[in-house]
Enzyme design. Structure first.
Site, mmCIF file in Angstrom:
data_model
loop_
_atom_site.group_PDB
_atom_site.id
_atom_site.type_symbol
_atom_site.label_atom_id
_atom_site.label_comp_id
_atom_site.label_asym_id
_atom_site.label_seq_id
_atom_site.Cartn_x
_atom_site.Cartn_y
_atom_site.Cartn_z
ATOM 1 N N ASP A 2 0.763 2.563 3.761
ATOM 2 C CA ASP A 2 -0.126 3.659 3.340
ATOM 3 C C ASP A 2 0.681 4.958 3.230
ATOM 4 O O ASP A 2 0.206 6.030 3.615
ATOM 5 C CB ASP A 2 -1.322 3.836 4.290
ATOM 6 C CG ASP A 2 -2.415 4.724 3.677
ATOM 7 O OD1 ASP A 2 -2.302 5.099 2.493
ATOM 8 O OD2 ASP A 2 -3.383 5.045 4.400
ATOM 9 N N HIS A 13 0.839 -1.210 0.000
ATOM 10 C CA HIS A 13 0.000 0.000 0.000
ATOM 11 C C HIS A 13 0.872 1.257 0.000
ATOM 12 O O HIS A 13 1.190 1.812 1.042
ATOM 13 C CB HIS A 13 -0.910 -0.029 1.239
ATOM 14 C CG HIS A 13 -2.009 0.981 1.224
ATOM 15 N ND1 HIS A 13 -3.228 0.766 1.829
ATOM 16 C CD2 HIS A 13 -2.078 2.218 0.694
ATOM 17 C CE1 HIS A 13 -3.996 1.825 1.663
ATOM 18 N NE2 HIS A 13 -3.315 2.734 0.983
ATOM 19 N N ASN A 38 -4.976 5.847 -7.068
ATOM 20 C CA ASN A 38 -5.621 7.166 -7.039
ATOM 21 C C ASN A 38 -4.693 8.271 -7.518
ATOM 22 O O ASN A 38 -4.449 9.262 -6.835
ATOM 23 C CB ASN A 38 -6.176 7.479 -5.642
ATOM 24 C CG ASN A 38 -5.101 7.539 -4.570
ATOM 25 O OD1 ASN A 38 -4.005 7.005 -4.749
ATOM 26 N ND2 ASN A 38 -5.410 8.197 -3.464
ATOM 27 N N LEU A 93 2.390 6.629 -4.823
ATOM 28 C CA LEU A 93 3.560 7.221 -5.485
ATOM 29 C C LEU A 93 3.214 8.533 -6.203
ATOM 30 O O LEU A 93 4.097 9.233 -6.665
ATOM 31 C CB LEU A 93 4.192 6.226 -6.458
ATOM 32 C CG LEU A 93 4.840 5.002 -5.792
ATOM 33 C CD1 LEU A 93 5.334 4.009 -6.856
ATOM 34 C CD2 LEU A 93 5.996 5.413 -4.886
#
Ligand code: ZN
Length: 431
Positions: free
Chosen positions: A303, A56, A90, A59
């Protein structure tokens, strides 16, 4: 290709040995190996781990290269001991077509610091309305196997069901950002005593738990694979525990920050502590640590969410949620002692939660192998005795939004090798 002789390293904390890396693999191990033409790395006191794997990572490229690029994020990952990262979808444009995932995959190859495995979006534009081209992304050069609308929840149960069914054809996984959007409208932090005291709109635990409960039932119903992103509450642990006991094909991740930090930090109104899902209570943190050790939570995932200064250093209410995490992940996990046994790091368990299992979930066959003869030379060397104080200015990430500025953390990555090439030596990126 340069070969390396790593001298006197403790693989997974066991007795000292030498490792010879040649032609992209661990060619030999044992004491007193002949260096020959190999570059010698003195590793007395260092622990060798299989290269870490992050399921997760954000970038930000394409679209927000001011916050991060594939190259800067890859460098941050290598410095954190990672040899593979899964890049979230995203971006702008969203990674919802074969073209975009192939672009990210190619940029990762060009950077050459970690293997970058793109994650594809579940729905077109992350809009939650119709399925993206899942099959085309799977068939692309990027060979996408994990799909996620992360940042958004696939809230529509019919769409989630169809996604779970669709990816079964190629043993794919839907990674869910579990947040019932109707329960988190306007939310600023965890809903609880602290949010009441501060007068901030709360993000209740049940908004996460309701989606996880639904999704494990859907996965069970269709026989599909669901992965829970950044699981953050004690109640979510209970749901995953029950689902696993029934044989549901569910896996779950926890972030380093949810293993360490609590909602009390919101009282500072420092937006660096704003993250989604929000920091929870000390009781949640304790439950997450125990669940990670036990394996109810399968893996640690960062994350890593870099944000440009103008998106983060503003009023709490307007700040974007997220923290950078790649360069501090292992140190934060060590600091929590969640994966310690008898007061010492359990390196085998750390390798399991941060390398082997994430590599297996993501289907990254070259990763997650203990450094032993014949294994791909994807590994990292850690100095467990070192301590360092985090200085945001020194991070390789293009963004500075670390919640650990000025914090002293245990452990330091000394070297990382990707397919036998050094990406980090002496704690510095090689390119
Ligand atoms: Zn998310």
């Amino acid at each position: 290709m340069t070969s390396y002789l790593i001298r006197g390293v403790r693989v997974l904390g066991r007795e000292q040995t030498d490792l010879l890396l040649r032609d992209g693999v661990v060619a030999e191990s044992g004491r007193g190996l002949d260096a020959g033409a190999a570059q010698v790395i003195e590793a007395d006191g260092l622990v060798a781990l299989p290269g870490l794997v992050d399921l997760h990572t954000h970038l930000r490229e394409p679209g927000r290269e001011d916050a991060e690029t594939v190259q800067t994020g890859s460098r941050a990952a290598a410095l954190g001991g990672y040899t593979a990262v899964c890049a979230m979808a995203n971006t702008s444009p969203v990674a919802d077509t074969a073209g975009v995932v192939e672009q990210v995959w190619r940029l990762g190859r060009e950077a050459g610091l970690v293997d970058v495995q793109p994650i594809g979006a579940v729905t077109v534009g992350l809009a939650g309305e119709r399925l993206a081209e899942l099959g085309a992304m799977a068939a692309s050069a990027a060979a996408v196997r994990i799909f996620s609308d992360d940042g958004h929840c696939v809230a529509d149960p019919r769409l989630m069901r169809r996604a779970l069914e669709y990816v079964k054809a190629f043993d794919g996984i839907i990674a869910q950002h579990a947040e019932e959007p109707r329960l988190t409208e306007g939310a600023q932090m965890h809903e609880g005593e602290v949010s009441t005291r501060l007068g901030l709109t709360g993000w209740p635990a049940v908004a996460e738990e309701a989606i996880i409960a639904r999704d494990v039932l859907l996965a069970e119903h269709v026989g599909g694979r669901v992965h829970v992103c950044h699981l953050s509450t004690a109640g979510s642990v209970d749901i995953v525990r029950q689902a696993k006991a029934r044989g549901v094909r569910v896996t779950a991740e926890v972030t380093p920050h949810h293993l360490l930090l609590t909602d009390e930090l919101a009282a500072s109104y420092d937006p660096v502590f704003k993250v989604n899902p929000p920091l929870r209570t000390a009781a949640d943190v304790a439950a997450l640590r125990a669940a990670l050790a036990e394996g109810i939570i399968d893996i640690v995932a960062t994350d890593h969410a870099p944000h440009a200064v103008e998106d983060k250093e503003c009023e709490w209410a307007y700040a974007r949620p997220g923290m950078v995490g790649l360069e501090t992940a292992l140190s934060v996990v060590l600091s929590t002692a969640a994966l310690h046994v008898d007061g010492r790091p359990d390196w085998d368990l750390i390798a399991e939660r941060m390398s082997r299992v994430p590599a297996r979930i993501a289907g990254l066959d070259a990763h997650g192998h203990d450094p032993a003869p014949g294994a791909p030379a994807n590994l990292t060397l850690v100095d467990p005795a070192a301590r360092r104080t985090v200085d945001p200015a020194e991070l390789a990430s293009r963004s500075r939004n670390t919640p650990y500025a000025g914090t002293e953390l245990p452990g330091r990555i000394v070297a990382t090798f990707l397919h036998g090439h050094a990406t980090v030596l002496d704690g510095k990126a090689t390119k």
